[in-house]
Each structure stands twice: as C-alpha cells, then as structure tokens.
Scaffold this motif. Sequence first.
Motif, short mmCIF file in Angstrom:
data_model
loop_
_atom_site.label_atom_id
_atom_site.label_comp_id
_atom_site.label_asym_id
_atom_site.label_seq_id
_atom_site.Cartn_x
_atom_site.Cartn_y
_atom_site.Cartn_z
N GLU A 1 -3.37 -7.84 -6.92
CA GLU A 1 -3.50 -6.44 -6.51
C GLU A 1 -2.32 -5.63 -7.02
O GLU A 1 -2.47 -4.47 -7.46
N GLN B 1 2.57 1.70 -3.34
CA GLN B 1 1.65 2.15 -4.39
C GLN B 1 1.55 3.68 -4.41
O GLN B 1 1.53 4.29 -5.49
N LYS C 1 0.83 -1.21 0.00
CA LYS C 1 0.00 0.00 0.00
C LYS C 1 0.86 1.26 0.00
O LYS C 1 0.60 2.21 -0.76
#
Length: 271
Positions: A67, A26, A23
């Motif tokens: 993902e 990203q 996360k």
Amino acid sequence: MRKEKTKARIGLAQMDILWEDVKHNQKKAEDFFREAKEKDVDLLIFPEMSLTGFSMNIKKTTANWREQTDFFLEMSRKYESSVIFGYPAPGKMGEGKPCHNHLALAQRGVVIMDYIKIHPFSYGQEGDFFQGGEQVVCTAWEDTVLGGFVCYDLRFPEIFQMSSARSELIAVIANWPESRVDQWDCLLRARAIENQCYVAGVNRVGEGGGLFYDGHSALYAPDGRQITKKSRREELLIGDCDWEEVRSLRETFPVKKDRKEQLYTKMFLSV
C-alpha cells in the motif's frame, strides 16, 4: 533528435511524519506532490520510511508495505513526476526478521531504482529487525545518473565513492535526530565535496518514537555550497542542479583520476 536536459529542479519534502500512521501521512505527502507540481519540481524526495517514521514495530509497518509503495506510484502517475521515497518491507523470509529498509525511485508510476539500506543503525536497534543490503545502486534518470542511500549510510564514505563513479546526484533520505544534526550537516557537505557531485539530504521534522527531529534537509553543490536554505519546520525546499557543473568540475579538478583503487583494496585486505 531530443536535446539533452542538463538541469533539474529538486524538491526536498521535509515532512513531519505522524508515527506509524500511513493514511494520515499519505494526505501530507500528496500536499507535497501538489506543491511540487505547481513549482515545476522534476524530482521530489521524501525522508526515510516516508509513511511510518523510523519504527521498529515491523509487524505493523511492513504489513501494508505494498500500500505504501502503490501510493507513491499512483502519485507519480497523477502528478507526472519522479519521486524518491522510503519504505520498510519483509525480506526473503517473508514476515518478521529479516526485513529491509528501502529507498525507491519511481518515474511516472514505474519503479526504476530500488535500494536496500546497507548499514542498519545498530545503535538504534535497527539491526535487530532489519537486514542490510549488499549492493550499491544507481540508475539513469533524465539525462544524468542518480544514486541513493539511507540515513546511517551517510557515515560510510566508501559506498559514496562507488556510487559517484557514475552518479552526478546522490540522494540521502533520513530520520536523523536533533541531537546529532550538526554531524548530518557536516557529513552531507563532505560527501558532496569528496565525490564532486550534488548531494540531496532529506530529513524529517517533528517527534516520533520519543525522538525529536530538526530537519536541516539540504541540497549541496559539487563544490560543497549549500543551495537550499536551512529549515527546521515542515516545508518543501527547492534547489536547482546543473549537471554541466559536475562534469566541468570533474574535468578541471580531476580528483577521481587520482584515486588509487587497487592500493586501497590491497591495504584493506591486509588489515
């Protein structure tokens, strides 16, 4: 009739990858996409295992592999760009060993090339968790042909000769440690000279898994000139490629034509 595009701007995303934190990485990666868009970059390239770092904790890093890939596809659509990125994923046996270490090229939300690292880094125990690929991959991109390899592959010149039979640009994505960064510099330049093509090496910076990374991402021209500056910090490095330079050099100084592939094969088989 569409005019052939003979030039491209390449962006090297020299990123400080936070260990196993998809996360957070990203968010960092999108900053690179945003800057690349502002600076008219045609192809943005990220380091090996772009959102996790070179971790052997495969249960964690491959659990969300979709993902990871979906993120880069979304970004390439959003910013209308092409991107090369790396990701770990389960192999044919599903979770656990073997896994594969991938390099992918996406163009406006569509994967157009997916390569599996041929040479797992046995010195770093990668071979205990990842199975090597068995195919050199290249693809048409814009008005050229592009190939790609991952980190330790850089030490094996034979596969670069195979790729450059078609490729005019070869990308090498890596997590190459500071302790051997001089070898990284030398080998990237050598691969550009040997293959008479552009070579874009993209390495990470920072600390991960107890190792330190010193960057030195660089774009090299077909004659070995370093196009981008040398940097040891997190930043976007940009260089321009001219495919006519590759074609002209290969025509006027035809090293490829002087290769003796049948002899090399015969000598190899006799060893």
